[in-house]
Design a protein around this motif. Structure first.
Motif, PDB file in Angstrom:
ATOM      1  N   MET A  13       0.843  -1.182   0.000  1.00  0.00           N
ATOM      2  CA  MET A  13       0.000   0.000   0.000  1.00  0.00           C
ATOM      3  C   MET A  13       0.886   1.243   0.000  1.00  0.00           C
ATOM      4  SD  MET A  13      -1.302   0.079   3.998  1.00  0.00           S
ATOM      5  CE  MET A  13      -1.847   1.766   3.899  1.00  0.00           C
ATOM      6  N   PRO A  14       0.479   2.338  -0.645  1.00  0.00           N
ATOM      7  CA  PRO A  14       1.301   3.552  -0.678  1.00  0.00           C
ATOM      8  C   PRO A  14       1.351   4.196   0.708  1.00  0.00           C
ATOM      9  CG  PRO A  14      -0.867   3.974  -1.617  1.00  0.00           C
ATOM     10  CD  PRO A  14      -0.771   2.496  -1.414  1.00  0.00           C
ATOM     11  N   LEU A  15       2.311   5.065   0.891  1.00  0.00           N
ATOM     12  CA  LEU A  15       2.439   5.747   2.179  1.00  0.00           C
ATOM     13  C   LEU A  15       1.315   6.765   2.340  1.00  0.00           C
ATOM     14  CD1 LEU A  15       6.283   6.424   2.370  1.00  0.00           C
ATOM     15  CD2 LEU A  15       4.986   4.444   3.165  1.00  0.00           C
ATOM     16  N   LYS A  16       0.807   6.864   3.553  1.00  0.00           N
ATOM     17  CA  LYS A  16      -0.265   7.809   3.857  1.00  0.00           C
ATOM     18  C   LYS A  16       0.117   8.671   5.054  1.00  0.00           C
ATOM     19  CE  LYS A  16      -4.001   4.855   2.118  1.00  0.00           C
ATOM     20  NZ  LYS A  16      -5.279   4.189   2.447  1.00  0.00           N
ATOM     21  N   LEU A  17      -0.511   9.825   5.129  1.00  0.00           N
ATOM     22  CA  LEU A  17      -0.323  10.715   6.261  1.00  0.00           C
ATOM     23  C   LEU A  17      -1.430  10.514   7.282  1.00  0.00           C
ATOM     24  CD1 LEU A  17       0.563  14.164   4.608  1.00  0.00           C
ATOM     25  CD2 LEU A  17       2.133  12.629   5.796  1.00  0.00           C
ATOM     26  N   TYR A  18      -1.068  10.621   8.533  1.00  0.00           N
ATOM     27  CA  TYR A  18      -2.085  10.671   9.582  1.00  0.00           C
ATOM     28  C   TYR A  18      -1.559  11.546  10.700  1.00  0.00           C
ATOM     29  CZ  TYR A  18       0.569   7.275  12.410  1.00  0.00           C
ATOM     30  OH  TYR A  18       1.535   6.639  13.153  1.00  0.00           O
ATOM     31  N   LYS A  19      -2.469  12.146  11.426  1.00  0.00           N
ATOM     32  CA  LYS A  19      -2.070  13.094  12.451  1.00  0.00           C
ATOM     33  C   LYS A  19      -2.072  12.438  13.825  1.00  0.00           C
ATOM     34  CE  LYS A  19      -2.327  18.076  13.004  1.00  0.00           C
ATOM     35  NZ  LYS A  19      -3.071  19.305  12.672  1.00  0.00           N
ATOM     36  N   ARG A  20      -0.994  12.681  14.550  1.00  0.00           N
ATOM     37  CA  ARG A  20      -0.865  12.167  15.906  1.00  0.00           C
ATOM     38  C   ARG A  20      -0.519  13.346  16.796  1.00  0.00           C
ATOM     39  NH1 ARG A  20       3.352   7.372  17.693  1.00  0.00           N
ATOM     40  NH2 ARG A  20       2.801   7.305  19.909  1.00  0.00           N
ATOM     41  N   GLU A  61       3.355  16.452   3.489  1.00  0.00           N
ATOM     42  CA  GLU A  61       3.067  15.777   2.226  1.00  0.00           C
ATOM     43  C   GLU A  61       4.311  15.728   1.342  1.00  0.00           C
ATOM     44  OE1 GLU A  61       1.011  13.902  -0.953  1.00  0.00           O
ATOM     45  OE2 GLU A  61       0.751  14.005   1.227  1.00  0.00           O
ATOM     46  N   ALA A  62       5.093  16.806   1.340  1.00  0.00           N
ATOM     47  CA  ALA A  62       6.330  16.819   0.562  1.00  0.00           C
ATOM     48  C   ALA A  62       7.310  15.775   1.094  1.00  0.00           C
ATOM     49  CB  ALA A  62       6.958  18.201   0.610  1.00  0.00           C
ATOM     50  N   ILE A  63       7.357  15.641   2.408  1.00  0.00           N
ATOM     51  CA  ILE A  63       8.240  14.641   3.024  1.00  0.00           C
ATOM     52  C   ILE A  63       7.759  13.234   2.678  1.00  0.00           C
ATOM     53  CG2 ILE A  63       9.004  13.688   5.240  1.00  0.00           C
ATOM     54  CD1 ILE A  63       8.891  16.558   6.346  1.00  0.00           C
ATOM     55  N   ARG A  64       6.429  13.054   2.680  1.00  0.00           N
ATOM     56  CA  ARG A  64       5.866  11.738   2.341  1.00  0.00           C
ATOM     57  C   ARG A  64       6.209  11.359   0.903  1.00  0.00           C
ATOM     58  NH1 ARG A  64       2.400   9.326  -0.589  1.00  0.00           N
ATOM     59  NH2 ARG A  64       1.780  11.272  -1.613  1.00  0.00           N
ATOM     60  N   ILE A  65       6.063  12.312  -0.006  1.00  0.00           N
ATOM     61  CA  ILE A  65       6.344  12.041  -1.420  1.00  0.00           C
ATOM     62  C   ILE A  65       7.813  11.665  -1.605  1.00  0.00           C
ATOM     63  CG2 ILE A  65       6.523  13.127  -3.693  1.00  0.00           C
ATOM     64  CD1 ILE A  65       4.018  14.771  -2.944  1.00  0.00           C
ATOM     65  N   LYS A  66       8.714  12.433  -0.945  1.00  0.00           N
ATOM     66  CA  LYS A  66      10.144  12.141  -1.065  1.00  0.00           C
ATOM     67  C   LYS A  66      10.460  10.759  -0.487  1.00  0.00           C
ATOM     68  CE  LYS A  66      14.773  13.707   0.135  1.00  0.00           C
ATOM     69  NZ  LYS A  66      15.615  14.687   0.866  1.00  0.00           N
ATOM     70  N   LYS A  67       9.852  10.429   0.640  1.00  0.00           N
ATOM     71  CA  LYS A  67      10.100   9.137   1.275  1.00  0.00           C
ATOM     72  C   LYS A  67       9.640   8.003   0.373  1.00  0.00           C
ATOM     73  CE  LYS A  67      11.161   6.459   4.778  1.00  0.00           C
ATOM     74  NZ  LYS A  67      12.525   6.358   5.350  1.00  0.00           N
ATOM     75  N   GLU A  68       8.448   8.133  -0.181  1.00  0.00           N
ATOM     76  CA  GLU A  68       7.912   7.075  -1.042  1.00  0.00           C
ATOM     77  C   GLU A  68       8.749   6.926  -2.311  1.00  0.00           C
ATOM     78  OE1 GLU A  68       3.818   6.641  -3.440  1.00  0.00           O
ATOM     79  OE2 GLU A  68       3.600   6.482  -1.258  1.00  0.00           O
ATOM     80  N   ALA A  69       9.149   8.054  -2.887  1.00  0.00           N
ATOM     81  CA  ALA A  69       9.979   8.003  -4.098  1.00  0.00           C
ATOM     82  C   ALA A  69      11.310   7.335  -3.797  1.00  0.00           C
ATOM     83  CB  ALA A  69      10.190   9.408  -4.642  1.00  0.00           C
ATOM     84  N   GLY A  70      11.858   7.616  -2.623  1.00  0.00           N
ATOM     85  CA  GLY A  70      13.120   7.002  -2.246  1.00  0.00           C
ATOM     86  C   GLY A  70      13.016   5.507  -2.099  1.00  0.00           C
ATOM     87  N   LEU A  71      11.920   5.033  -1.519  1.00  0.00           N
ATOM     88  CA  LEU A  71      11.721   3.591  -1.351  1.00  0.00           C
ATOM     89  C   LEU A  71      11.554   2.888  -2.694  1.00  0.00           C
ATOM     90  CD1 LEU A  71       9.314   3.612   1.735  1.00  0.00           C
ATOM     91  CD2 LEU A  71      11.713   2.921   1.701  1.00  0.00           C
ATOM     92  N   VAL A  72      10.854   3.557  -3.610  1.00  0.00           N
ATOM     93  CA  VAL A  72      10.680   2.978  -4.953  1.00  0.00           C
ATOM     94  C   VAL A  72      12.035   2.907  -5.662  1.00  0.00           C
ATOM     95  CG1 VAL A  72       9.673   3.335  -7.235  1.00  0.00           C
ATOM     96  CG2 VAL A  72       8.288   3.730  -5.188  1.00  0.00           C
ATOM     97  N   SER A  73      12.802   3.989  -5.567  1.00  0.00           N
ATOM     98  CA  SER A  73      14.126   4.013  -6.195  1.00  0.00           C
ATOM     99  C   SER A  73      15.044   2.963  -5.587  1.00  0.00           C
ATOM    100  CB  SER A  73      14.756   5.404  -6.060  1.00  0.00           C
ATOM    101  OG  SER A  73      14.010   6.366  -6.761  1.00  0.00           O
ATOM    102  N   ASP A  74      14.972   2.818  -4.258  1.00  0.00           N
ATOM    103  CA  ASP A  74      15.786   1.802  -3.590  1.00  0.00           C
ATOM    104  C   ASP A  74      15.467   0.419  -4.129  1.00  0.00           C
ATOM    105  OD1 ASP A  74      16.949   3.719  -2.097  1.00  0.00           O
ATOM    106  OD2 ASP A  74      15.990   3.204  -0.198  1.00  0.00           O
ATOM    107  N   HIS A  75      14.176   0.171  -4.351  1.00  0.00           N
ATOM    108  CA  HIS A  75      13.752  -1.148  -4.825  1.00  0.00           C
ATOM    109  C   HIS A  75      14.242  -1.394  -6.250  1.00  0.00           C
ATOM    110  CE1 HIS A  75      11.240  -4.697  -5.359  1.00  0.00           C
ATOM    111  NE2 HIS A  75      10.798  -4.176  -6.487  1.00  0.00           N
ATOM    112  N   VAL A  76      14.177  -0.351  -7.067  1.00  0.00           N
ATOM    113  CA  VAL A  76      14.530  -0.512  -8.482  1.00  0.00           C
ATOM    114  C   VAL A  76      16.045  -0.474  -8.693  1.00  0.00           C
ATOM    115  CG1 VAL A  76      14.298   0.469 -10.789  1.00  0.00           C
ATOM    116  CG2 VAL A  76      12.343   0.462  -9.219  1.00  0.00           C
ATOM    117  N   TYR A  77      16.705   0.489  -8.071  1.00  0.00           N
ATOM    118  CA  TYR A  77      18.123   0.713  -8.348  1.00  0.00           C
ATOM    119  C   TYR A  77      19.056   0.312  -7.201  1.00  0.00           C
ATOM    120  CZ  TYR A  77      16.017   3.674 -11.936  1.00  0.00           C
ATOM    121  OH  TYR A  77      15.268   4.147 -12.972  1.00  0.00           O
ATOM    122  N   GLY A  78      18.511   0.173  -6.000  1.00  0.00           N
ATOM    123  CA  GLY A  78      19.338  -0.098  -4.830  1.00  0.00           C
ATOM    124  C   GLY A  78      19.693   1.195  -4.115  1.00  0.00           C
TER     125      GLY A  78
END
Length: 385
Positions: free
Chosen positions: A1-8, A36-53
């Motif tokens: 599932m994609p990363l989501k934001l929630y408030k704590r 949201e900007a941090i979430r997008i960067k985090k998710e993009a990083g995880l995808v890149s890690d999976h594809v490229y290492g």
């Protein structure tokens, strides 16, 4: 599932799973757009890690963030707009070479001596890099450091900075006596454990084992946990502070006289950097006339004191966190009798034992020293004694 934001509470958190990588962490922001900007960067990083290492995708800012979160020292790291972090911020780790590091040193410290560039640029950079290597984000490298210029017989006599050399414990006792009780307890613990200021600011109640005379540090400069023996002199101080009611809200053990935890940015080896400890150090210097003591003096004095007491170098290095092989890391939470015996060889001057706040450290922790305005609790106690 994609990363989501929630408030704590007031802060936004990220949660979810991307390519098998589970994430649940704070964004550190109460602004939804920033989160949201941090979430997008985090998710993009995880995808890149999976594809490229990760070695192909992690940049210097990622390495710095991880290094600081692991307890690494912030000093000389800079901000996203200045210093090392600002210089290399979004540069991929894989693209940083020796000439880039040399250029950063020349740019950031144009007029500095080689030893200054080494201390303020090369050393923190290499610490961050080695942390990235441990994370699997970069390859191990042997970085070259600047050397002093040859071909001169001129000796440069530099003024020694407070905090860069040891002092005698009798001398230190006079300085500590001029401090307000709260900061004095912190400084006393530095002298009798050899801890770094950044480590003692982050020390939490659950890391202190009074019965076993042992501290298990989980947040250190190197990011590796280590164990420290408790000198018999400071055991009652720590035991008293562990009764502080506010530890349930914030487990950090040491507080300013106002009851606020010390932040890791409050000091460097010279006592500079702002915050409550800087004020306490400067006040004690003014009241005592002693100018050669700073937070790091405790660590240097502890090291020298152990040598003078005849402690084996290997034991001394274990206490100070210099000797850390895989086996010793595995047993950092286990009290070790040889280290406890060794730390107890450090001398305790009578002037230190006679400090009035030792009767009830917690009760005295919020009081102030003579010369701190209307509250002259220490002066009154001395007159009554």
């Amino acid at each position: 599932m994609p990363l989501k934001l929630y408030k704590r509470g007031k802060v936004w958190w990220i949660s979810g799973t991307v390519h098998g990588q589970k994430v649940r962490e704070t964004t550190g922001s109460n602004d939804k757009e920033v989160a949201e900007a941090i979430r997008i960067k985090k998710e993009a990083g995880l995808v890149s890690d999976h594809v490229y290492g990760p070695k192909a995708t992690r940049d210097f800012s990622d390495a710095v963030t991880s290094y600081i979160e692991a307890g690494g020292e912030r000093r000389y790291i800079g901000t996203p707009h200045s210093g090392l972090l600002g210089h290399f911020y979004s540069t991929p780790l894989k693209d940083i070479q020796q000439n880039d590091l040399d250029e950063a040193a020349r740019t950031l410290y144009m007029t500095a001596l080689p030893e200054t560039r080494n201390r303020q640029c090369y050393t923190p950079f290499i610490a961050v890099w080695n942390h990235a290597v441990k994370n699997g984000w970069a390859d191990m490298r042997l970085w070259s450091r600047p050397k002093k210029a040859k071909g001169t017989n001129v000796v440069r006599i530099a003024k020694r900075r407070a905090g860069t050399f040891p002092v005698d414990y009798e001398h230190a006792a006079k300085f500590i006596a001029a401090m307000s009780p709260g900061p004095a307890m912190l400084m006393t613990t530095l002298f009798y454990t050899g801890m770094r200021p950044i480590e003692i600011f982050a020390l939490e109640a659950q890391e202190v084992n009074i019965a076993g005379r042992w501290i298990t540090l989980t947040k250190t400069k190197t990011g590796e946990p280590r164990g420290i023996p408790i000198h018999e002199f400071i055991a009652p101080i720590l035991e008293s502070l562990l009764k502080r009611n506010s530890l349930a809200e914030d487990p950090r053990l040491f507080r300013t006289p106002k009851g606020e935890p010390y932040e890791t940015i409050v000091t460097d080896e010279e006592g500079k950097g702002g915050g409550g400890l800087k004020t306490a150090i400067n006040g004690a210097r003014r009241r005592s006339g002693i100018k050669d003591i700073a937070p790091y003096t405790g660590r240097h004095s502890c090291s020298t004191g152990l040598v003078v007491a005849g402690v084996h170098p290997h034991i001394k290095d274990q206490i100070l966190g210099h000797a850390a092989d895989d086996m010793s890391r595995h047993y950092t939470n286990v009290p070790q009798a040889p280290l406890v015996d060794a730390i107890n060889k450090l001398p305790v001057p009578e002037a230190w034992r006679a400090l009035p706040w030792l009767d009830d450290p917690l009760a005295w922790s919020g009081k102030f020293a003579e010369g701190m305005g209307r509250r002259t609790d220490l002066d009154r106690k001395r007159r009554e004694g």
